[in-house]
Design a protein around this motif. Structure first.
Motif, mmCIF file in Angstrom:
data_model
loop_
_atom_site.group_PDB
_atom_site.id
_atom_site.type_symbol
_atom_site.label_atom_id
_atom_site.label_comp_id
_atom_site.label_asym_id
_atom_site.label_seq_id
_atom_site.Cartn_x
_atom_site.Cartn_y
_atom_site.Cartn_z
ATOM 1 N N GLN A 271 0.750 -1.357 0.100
ATOM 2 C CA GLN A 271 0.099 0.008 -0.209
ATOM 3 C C GLN A 271 0.869 1.228 0.046
ATOM 4 O O GLN A 271 0.236 2.517 -0.363
ATOM 5 N N TYR A 272 1.960 1.106 0.437
ATOM 6 C CA TYR A 272 2.756 2.284 0.520
ATOM 7 C C TYR A 272 3.293 2.805 -0.960
ATOM 8 O O TYR A 272 3.502 3.690 -1.360
ATOM 9 N N HIS A 273 3.685 1.616 -1.811
ATOM 10 C CA HIS A 273 4.506 1.820 -2.945
ATOM 11 C C HIS A 273 3.419 1.849 -4.175
ATOM 12 O O HIS A 273 3.672 2.749 -5.039
ATOM 13 N N PHE A 274 2.278 1.220 -3.811
ATOM 14 C CA PHE A 274 1.410 1.152 -5.099
ATOM 15 C C PHE A 274 -0.267 1.673 -4.708
ATOM 16 O O PHE A 274 -0.404 1.577 -3.438
ATOM 17 N N THR A 275 -0.675 2.146 -5.960
ATOM 18 C CA THR A 275 -2.027 2.389 -5.747
ATOM 19 C C THR A 275 -3.036 1.366 -5.596
ATOM 20 O O THR A 275 -2.632 0.220 -5.685
ATOM 21 N N ASP A 276 -4.267 1.589 -5.051
ATOM 22 C CA ASP A 276 -5.293 0.526 -4.936
ATOM 23 C C ASP A 276 -5.695 -0.087 -6.203
ATOM 24 O O ASP A 276 -6.119 -1.312 -6.381
ATOM 25 N N ARG A 282 -3.342 -7.047 -9.725
ATOM 26 C CA ARG A 282 -2.594 -7.880 -9.378
ATOM 27 C C ARG A 282 -2.729 -8.753 -8.161
ATOM 28 O O ARG A 282 -2.021 -9.108 -7.592
ATOM 29 N N LEU A 283 -4.138 -9.150 -7.901
ATOM 30 C CA LEU A 283 -4.411 -10.103 -6.697
ATOM 31 C C LEU A 283 -3.810 -11.202 -6.911
ATOM 32 O O LEU A 283 -4.154 -12.043 -8.035
ATOM 33 N N ILE A 284 -3.307 -11.808 -5.947
ATOM 34 C CA ILE A 284 -2.793 -13.356 -5.585
ATOM 35 C C ILE A 284 -3.528 -13.967 -4.434
ATOM 36 O O ILE A 284 -3.184 -13.371 -3.512
ATOM 37 N N LYS A 288 -4.581 -20.717 1.334
ATOM 38 C CA LYS A 288 -5.708 -20.588 2.426
ATOM 39 C C LYS A 288 -6.713 -19.929 1.988
ATOM 40 O O LYS A 288 -7.676 -19.302 2.662
ATOM 41 N N GLY A 289 -6.610 -19.438 0.789
ATOM 42 C CA GLY A 289 -7.730 -18.876 0.221
ATOM 43 C C GLY A 289 -7.526 -16.831 0.598
ATOM 44 O O GLY A 289 -8.333 -15.972 0.559
ATOM 45 N N GLN A 290 -6.486 -16.733 1.220
ATOM 46 C CA GLN A 290 -6.126 -15.089 1.654
ATOM 47 C C GLN A 290 -5.242 -14.735 0.578
ATOM 48 O O GLN A 290 -4.541 -15.185 -0.377
ATOM 49 N N LEU A 291 -5.241 -13.370 0.614
ATOM 50 C CA LEU A 291 -4.292 -12.430 -0.250
ATOM 51 C C LEU A 291 -2.949 -12.781 0.134
ATOM 52 O O LEU A 291 -2.404 -12.687 1.341
ATOM 53 N N ASP A 292 -1.958 -13.055 -0.719
ATOM 54 C CA ASP A 292 -0.560 -13.294 -0.675
ATOM 55 C C ASP A 292 0.089 -11.960 -1.012
ATOM 56 O O ASP A 292 0.727 -11.739 -1.939
ATOM 57 N N TRP A 293 0.212 -11.084 0.077
ATOM 58 C CA TRP A 293 0.772 -9.811 -0.181
ATOM 59 C C TRP A 293 2.353 -9.904 -0.399
ATOM 60 O O TRP A 293 2.709 -9.049 -1.102
ATOM 61 N N LYS A 294 3.116 -10.913 -0.010
ATOM 62 C CA LYS A 294 4.124 -11.134 -0.286
ATOM 63 C C LYS A 294 4.606 -11.166 -1.763
ATOM 64 O O LYS A 294 5.375 -10.627 -2.410
ATOM 65 N N LYS A 295 4.014 -12.364 -2.105
ATOM 66 C CA LYS A 295 3.991 -12.493 -3.861
ATOM 67 C C LYS A 295 3.531 -11.305 -4.556
ATOM 68 O O LYS A 295 4.025 -11.169 -5.705
ATOM 69 N N MET A 296 2.548 -10.617 -4.039
ATOM 70 C CA MET A 296 1.770 -9.469 -4.726
ATOM 71 C C MET A 296 2.852 -8.470 -4.635
ATOM 72 O O MET A 296 2.889 -7.627 -5.908
ATOM 73 N N LYS A 299 5.508 -9.144 -7.554
ATOM 74 C CA LYS A 299 4.707 -9.126 -8.899
ATOM 75 C C LYS A 299 4.391 -7.696 -9.275
ATOM 76 O O LYS A 299 4.715 -7.281 -10.246
ATOM 77 N N LEU A 300 4.138 -6.869 -8.307
ATOM 78 C CA LEU A 300 3.938 -5.370 -8.664
ATOM 79 C C LEU A 300 5.192 -4.756 -8.859
ATOM 80 O O LEU A 300 5.205 -3.519 -9.605
#
Length: 355
Positions: A271-276, A282-284, A288-296, A299-300
């Motif tokens: 959220q600091y580097h990229f816009t909503d 680039r949702l991943i 477990k069905g949760q957002l993988d923020w590290k991989k995202m 990728k971003l």
């Protein structure tokens, strides 16, 4: 126009004043004497050929020696000006334009790299110039660029900090120079091709030195990072703006590895580097069905530029067109100088000179 040589009377010859006037001598090693070239015309062709071959050899040898001295020259062309006036047109008081090379020469970048607040800014500026603006610099500006780069490398070797940042800079510069040297007939690099080959060899040597750095563990036995409470460790890790630093920190100890995988940590970084809008594209999802923020995040990074963060920047006064480091006083004639200054990112600094 005088000849360029050891003496102004002829290209590279030695002259001695005698009673009959100025007399020319050959090189000291030969110990010979030359009175008039017309005397050699009376000799056979073999002697004349040897004479001119020896003269050509001396000129070539002196040229190689001169090139070698230029390559190894350590004379630095650093100005210590705290601010410069950016003029975009000719006036009665000023002629011509203020170019990127002129600004790079006149501003005090040599001292800026010694300031930890300005170090990353200068390195980013060097990287942008290496990518696309190196050929737009004048000859003295290109030499100044290499001298500042050498000071940056030496500082990193001494402090053992920002190693990855300088590796990326050197790799970018080396790739650009390889492209330009291969197209030497079309490039506008100022100077002999041997000089740039020597500079490329220096870059390879610097890269080897950076690869051989072995960071030693400090002798300090007080409180370490892992001795802090977990909430403080996580708070400090949230101050890191590069995901690669988080990954490297997690490899230090098993406890830090667990903290470096915190989902909230990577979410705030995204959220600091990229816009909503960029994040939604680039949702991943994890297993477990949760957002993988590290991989995202990684990728971003490959798709969009990250937000740049600097402790100190160059600023431009819109009222008097003065370019200076932030916090530097300049003779501004505005009623409220603070409201006239605008901070410039490295890319905005380069764009300022694109007329």
């Amino acid at each position: 126009m005088p000849f360029l040589g050891q003496d102004w009377r002829s290209p590279g010859q030695s002259w001695v004043k005698t009673a009959d006037g100025w007399t020319r001598f050959l090189d000291e090693k030969s110990g010979g004497f030359v009175g008039d070239l017309s005397s050699f015309c009376k000799k056979d062709d073999h002697n004349k050929e040897n004479l001119f071959n020896s003269l050509n050899y001396d000129v070539a040898a002196k040229k190689r020696k001169k090139d070698l001295l230029n390559n190894k020259a350590k004379t630095q062309y650093f100005h210590q000006e705290k601010w410069i006036y950016v003029h975009k047109g000719s006036t009665k008081e000023r002629h011509g334009y203020c170019t990127l090379g002129e600004a790079f020469n006149r501003l005090d970048f040599s001292s800026a790299i010694l300031d930890s607040r300005r170090f990353n800014y200068v390195v980013r500026l060097l990287e942008l110039i290496a990518k696309s603006q190196l050929t737009s610099l004048s000859g003295i500006a290109q030499k100044n660029y290499m001298n500042i780069l050498e000071k940056v490398v030496q500082k990193v070797l001494e402090d053992q900090q920002n190693i990855r940042l300088i590796r990326e800079l050197l790799q970018t510069l080396y790739t650009s120079l390889c492209t330009l040297v291969q197209r030497v007939g079309k490039s506008v690099l100022v100077g002999n091709i041997n000089m740039w080959v020597h500079r490329m060899e220096s870059i390879l040597h610097w890269q080897q030195q950076l690869n051989n750095i072995q960071i030693t563990k400090p002798a300090f036995k007080g409180t370490t990072f892992t001795d802090l409470p977990l909430c403080l460790q996580l708070n400090i890790m949230q101050r890191l703006s590069d995901g690669r630093d988080l990954v490297s920190l997690g490899q230090v100890a098993p406890d830090l590895q667990v903290l470096s995988e915190d989902r909230l940590l990577w979410k705030k970084l995204c959220q600091y580097h990229f816009t909503d809008r960029q994040i939604r594209k680039r949702l991943i999802l994890s297993d477990k069905g949760q957002l993988d923020w590290k991989k995202m995040y990684f990728k971003l990074v490959r798709c969009y530029p990250r937000k740049e963060q600097y402790g100190d920047t160059l600023q431009l006064c819109r009222h008097c067109h003065i370019l200076s480091w932030k916090g530097t006083d300049h003779p501004c004639t505005a009623n409220n100088p603070e409201t006239c200054s605008t901070s410039l990112s490295p890319q905005e600094f380069i764009n300022l000179f694109r007329f």
